[in-house]
Structures are given as C-alpha cells and as structure tokens.
Design an enzyme around this catalytic site. Sequence first.
Site, PDB file in Angstrom:
ATOM      1  CG  HIS A  20      -1.905   1.077   1.248  1.00 42.61           C
ATOM      2  ND1 HIS A  20      -2.254   1.723   2.399  1.00 42.61           N
ATOM      3  CD2 HIS A  20      -2.639   1.647   0.258  1.00 42.61           C
ATOM      4  CE1 HIS A  20      -3.162   2.645   2.116  1.00 42.61           C
ATOM      5  NE2 HIS A  20      -3.404   2.614   0.820  1.00 42.61           N
ATOM      6  CG  ASP A  28       7.985  10.275 -22.331  1.00 40.00           C
ATOM      7  OD1 ASP A  28       9.103  10.055 -21.815  1.00 40.00           O
ATOM      8  OD2 ASP A  28       7.490  11.416 -22.381  1.00 40.00           O
ATOM      9  CG  HIS A 106       8.580  17.410 -16.894  1.00 39.53           C
ATOM     10  ND1 HIS A 106       8.013  16.161 -16.990  1.00 39.53           N
ATOM     11  CD2 HIS A 106       9.757  17.334 -17.564  1.00 39.53           C
ATOM     12  CE1 HIS A 106       8.805  15.367 -17.696  1.00 39.53           C
ATOM     13  NE2 HIS A 106       9.871  16.055 -18.052  1.00 39.53           N
ATOM     14  CE1 TYR A 128       6.994  18.215 -19.765  1.00 44.72           C
ATOM     15  CE2 TYR A 128       6.104  18.783 -21.919  1.00 44.72           C
ATOM     16  CZ  TYR A 128       6.977  19.029 -20.880  1.00 44.72           C
ATOM     17  OH  TYR A 128       7.840  20.092 -20.948  1.00 44.72           O
ATOM     18  CB  ALA A 129       3.088  10.241 -22.722  1.00 47.69           C
TER      19      ALA A 129
END
Length: 139
Positions: A20, A28, A106, A128-129
């Site tokens: 947990h 990417d 980012h 940014y994927a």
Amino acid sequence: MNKHALLNADMNYLAATLGHTDEVTICDAGLPIPAQVKRIDLALTHGVPSFIATVKVWLATSQIEGIVLAQEFADVSPECHQALLAEIEAEQQATGRTFSVEYISHEAFKQRTGHSRAVIRTGECTPYANVIFKTGVVF
C-alpha cells in the site's frame, strides 16, 4: 503461463510485491530514469508499446488509489492526457473507487520518480506521457 493480459515477468513480479502506497511510474521513451530505481524497459521502437496500452494492462493488474502527473501534460499533449484520464475514469467506474489526481511540475515529477519501486519505460514518443501510480489495496 498467466491467464491475464500481463505477460512481462518483471512487471508481474513488481505487481505481486507492491505494498500500500508504493509508487510505480509508467513513462515515455525520453523520461530520465534515476540510476537507483529498477528500470523495466519495454521500448522496442518509436510508439511500441504505447503509453496508453501499457497503462491499460497495468490497471488490469494492479490496484491503484491515485495518480501523479506533470502539469505540462494537459497543455502540451492534450489528446494523450485525455486518453489517460478516460482510462482512469473507466477504472474508477469498474472498481467503484475514486482515485486522487495530483499535478506537479515536470521537474518535481522527475524528482518524484526516484521514490518509485520501478519505472516502466514504453516506446511512447508523446511529450510528458508519464504517470506515477500510487498503489492501493484490494480490500
């Protein structure tokens, strides 16, 4: 052989050993991966496997309770961002659970990946994927 969709041995082991609140990043092809974090590199070529295909398989395998995204994702890559949110919404509907969604810069995202149990690198070439999944519990 497994009956479910996930065939990758490293990803199966990861899912089976998560606790947990543990975090897992799916990224990417270009995200820098900290040296101290386990790298599960799925990238074969540009776009293979895709970010969304990898997310779908991970969601079918691991219980999550939240996600972390870079703030820039929605503005720079809106189609991929919306596709991810659609997958998260579908998972919420399927499980009857609500997941937290957190946006950070980012730069902060790249730092946060250092806390992931593993980073799963796809062949995705959409800027940014990337997503950090917070592991939930099945009970």
